[in-house]
Design a protein around this motif. Structure first.
Motif, PDB file in Angstrom:
ATOM      1  N   MET B 149       0.575   2.773  -3.318  1.00 50.40           N
ATOM      2  CA  MET B 149       0.696   1.528  -4.102  1.00 50.40           C
ATOM      3  C   MET B 149       1.597   0.544  -3.357  1.00 50.40           C
ATOM      4  N   ALA B 150       2.705   1.060  -2.840  1.00 55.76           N
ATOM      5  CA  ALA B 150       3.667   0.214  -2.141  1.00 55.76           C
ATOM      6  C   ALA B 150       3.066  -0.321  -0.845  1.00 55.76           C
ATOM      7  N   ARG B 153       0.767  -3.252  -1.324  1.00 51.36           N
ATOM      8  CA  ARG B 153       1.482  -4.527  -1.517  1.00 51.36           C
ATOM      9  C   ARG B 153       1.909  -5.115  -0.170  1.00 51.36           C
ATOM     10  N   ILE B 248       7.783   2.848  -9.654  1.00 52.32           N
ATOM     11  CA  ILE B 248       7.290   1.558  -9.186  1.00 52.32           C
ATOM     12  C   ILE B 248       7.010   0.562 -10.304  1.00 52.32           C
ATOM     13  N   LEU B 249       6.837   1.015 -11.556  1.00 52.07           N
ATOM     14  CA  LEU B 249       6.557   0.064 -12.637  1.00 52.07           C
ATOM     15  C   LEU B 249       7.681  -0.945 -12.812  1.00 52.07           C
ATOM     16  N   SER B 251       9.920  -1.717 -10.520  1.00 59.86           N
ATOM     17  CA  SER B 251      10.506  -2.099  -9.248  1.00 59.86           C
ATOM     18  C   SER B 251      10.503  -3.606  -9.043  1.00 59.86           C
ATOM     19  N   ASP B 252      11.614  -4.136  -8.549  1.00 55.38           N
ATOM     20  CA  ASP B 252      11.642  -5.537  -8.124  1.00 55.38           C
ATOM     21  C   ASP B 252      10.803  -5.702  -6.869  1.00 55.38           C
ATOM     22  N   VAL B 254       8.590  -3.233  -3.777  1.00 57.39           N
ATOM     23  CA  VAL B 254       8.261  -2.020  -3.030  1.00 57.39           C
ATOM     24  C   VAL B 254       7.969  -2.344  -1.576  1.00 57.39           C
TER      25      VAL B 254
END
Lengths: 143, 382
Positions: B149-150, B153, B248-249, B251-252, B254
């Protein structure tokens, strides 16, 4: 041999209102009644103001894809039959993020893609919120 | 802030041979690693009165630190700590050991960390042990998916590619091939990486650690004690911690990790900058984990790691600062965190053969846990 079952939520004291909303095909999110901030997942304490008072309010069901991944291998046997499938973090219009599946072809999913909620019955007790690609908001008519 | 610079040393290291060790890896393998660390230090168990143990295994043993101490003949202990920060545990253990010594709690600390693939029934679980009501129903499992997921991004924001990640995997495999301790010896080219199957896209098979388990250990004592022991001590010069989020939900970011702040703190304590670092052993739970830390530590600017990997890279005898000289979790052994520390010690002692960073005097070590959630940086000096 029976197929392995998918893990389903067991609603807790904090989350029962959320799952009851889903069963009624309503996406509800938790809002602090002291300061108005919304939060997800549910928690007894408001992280902004520490209040223990909260309510559940309807969300629009609309959001956009913050990030996503496509599973090509099953980490749980019950999901083997869904390969490949997308799990996304969706940022709702209201500002909270939640994880769910995006239905439809994995290749179509992009960061920033507008999505809207749909509801899928997973068992007699549990209905899961999932998301489908949505049409972008219509542009305002030009002057 | 407590200044621990140049007061404490790592004086002994021990490792099990990596592989699928046994279902009691969290204890049995830890004891073997500890015995080797004691031997390496030239210390007897009676010299050690503090134990810090970490285990991110399935079915971890309660009071593991005291159990280990008892089985080594160290009890009663003055300091006992079971620590669980996932892959950041070993680096964090250095901090808590130094703090315990600084507080006069004990005179020597054994730090031990094991990871076991098999559970207490002797089986490798075929489905995830922990489920979460807001992610498991959707098929979201495994730490890899969080990193994927990170990475997605970062690719979206900066144009980072799968090939950039592959360059990390290729370099680490090259290191593993000349490390007798490493598990994987097959050559890996960038084409092999690009042709390898997706696991959780955008991560491919060779972006992910190989299966395996084992344990490692090290012993920390005050500098005054260190000078009389068997091997040259490795000095702890800087330590920093920064733990940005639990998942991660919330997270400012990632695309930036805890390494930026934990690194700043460690560099500040040590009085050095990235320019002074000769070798880096940084957590590689996935190739993306390395990529984001390269930026956050200042190897290159934010967003430019791809370009950096294409031009400078991280390979021994090619890069200014070689990274994961043992082959890391990706190619050496999948025992989070501990072998990055033991490898840093080996590099600073010299004698790493073909993978030795010649003249290495300052090592940067990172520990990272679970979805970029926990982060610790160490600066070690010869």
């Amino acid at each position: 041999m029976q197929a392995v079952k998918k893990p389903l939520p067991h609603p807790t004291h904090e989350s029962q209102a959320f799952w009851a909303g889903c069963k009624n095909r309503q996406l509800l999110i938790q809002r602090c009644t002291s300061c108005g901030d919304v939060r997800f997942p549910p928690s007894p304490v408001c992280p902004s103001c520490m209040s223990l008072d909260s309510e559940w309010v309807p969300a629009s069901g609309k959001g956009e894809v913050w990030s996503f991944v496509t599973f090509h291998q099953a980490f749980h046997p019950a999901f083997e039959r869904n390969i490949p499938y997308v799990v996304a973090v969706i940022e709702l219009e209201e500002g909270v993020r939640m994880m769910s599946n995006i239905v439809g072809p994995p290749e179509a999913v992009k960061i920033g893609m507008p999505v809207e909620v749909i509801f899928e019955d997973a068992s007699p007790e549990i209905t899961l919120p999932k998301f489908k690609p949505a049409a972008p908001e219509a542009a305002a008519p030009s002057e | 802030m407590m200044n621990l610079r140049h007061k404490y040393c790592i004086v002994g290291i021990g490792e099990t041979d990596p592989g699928v060790v046994s279902h009691r890896a969290s204890v049995g393998a830890s004891l073997i690693a500890a015995q080797r660390a004691l031997d390496d230090a030239g210390l007897s168990p009676r010299d050690v009165d503090g134990v810090i143990a970490a285990s991110s295994s399935h079915g971890s043993v309660p009071l593991l630190s005291i159990k280990v101490g008892e089985l080594l003949g160290m009890t009663p202990l003055s300091t006992a700590l079971d620590l669980e920060l996932d892959g950041a545990s070993p680096a964090a253990m250095v901090h808590y050991a130094a703090m315990a010594l600084e507080a006069g709690q004990c005179s020597a600390v054994l730090c031990v960390s094991g990871y076991a693939m098999k559970n207490t029934e002797g089986e490798i679980p075929d489905m995830p042990v922990n489920t979460d009501e807001f992610s498991s129903p959707y098929g979201m499992f495994g730490g890899l998916a969080d990193y994927a997921m990170a990475a997605q991004r970062h690719m979206h924001r900066y144009g980072t590619t799968s090939r950039h990640l592959g360059l990390i995997a290729v370099a680490e495999r090259a290191h593993a091939r000349v490390n007798s301790f490493a598990t994987v010896k097959d050559p890996l080219t960038i084409d092999d990486h690009q042709n390898s199957p997706w696991v959780v896209e955008p991560l491919r098979r060779w972006d992910c650690p190989l299966p395996g388990d084992g344990a490692g250990a090290f012993i920390i004592v005050p500098r005054e004690t260190a000078k009389d022991l068997k091997n040259p001590p490795v000095h702890i010069m800087g330590i920093g911690q920064s733990h940005p989020h639990a998942g991660i939900l919330d997270s400012d970011s990632v695309t930036t990790s805890g390494a930026r702040v934990s690194g700043e703190k460690a560099f500040h304590m040590a009085g050095v900058t990235i320019a002074d670092v000769d070798v880096a052993e940084i957590d590689d739970s996935t190739t993306y984990t390395v990529l984001v830390q390269l930026e956050d530590y200042g190897f290159c600017k934010k967003g430019e790691a791809g370009e950096f990997l294409e031009s400078e890279g991280i390979e021994v005898n090619k890069a200014k600062i070689p990274v994961n000289t043992h082959g890391g979790l990706l190619s050496c052994a999948n025992v989070p965190g501990i072998f990055h520390i033991t490898e840093a010690v080996k590099q600073l002692r010299g004698g790493c053969g073909e993978r030795q960073v010649v003249g290495a005097e300052v090592a940067l070590v990172s520990g990272n846990g679970r979805a970029l959630s926990a982060h610790v940086t160490l600066i070690l000096r010869k």
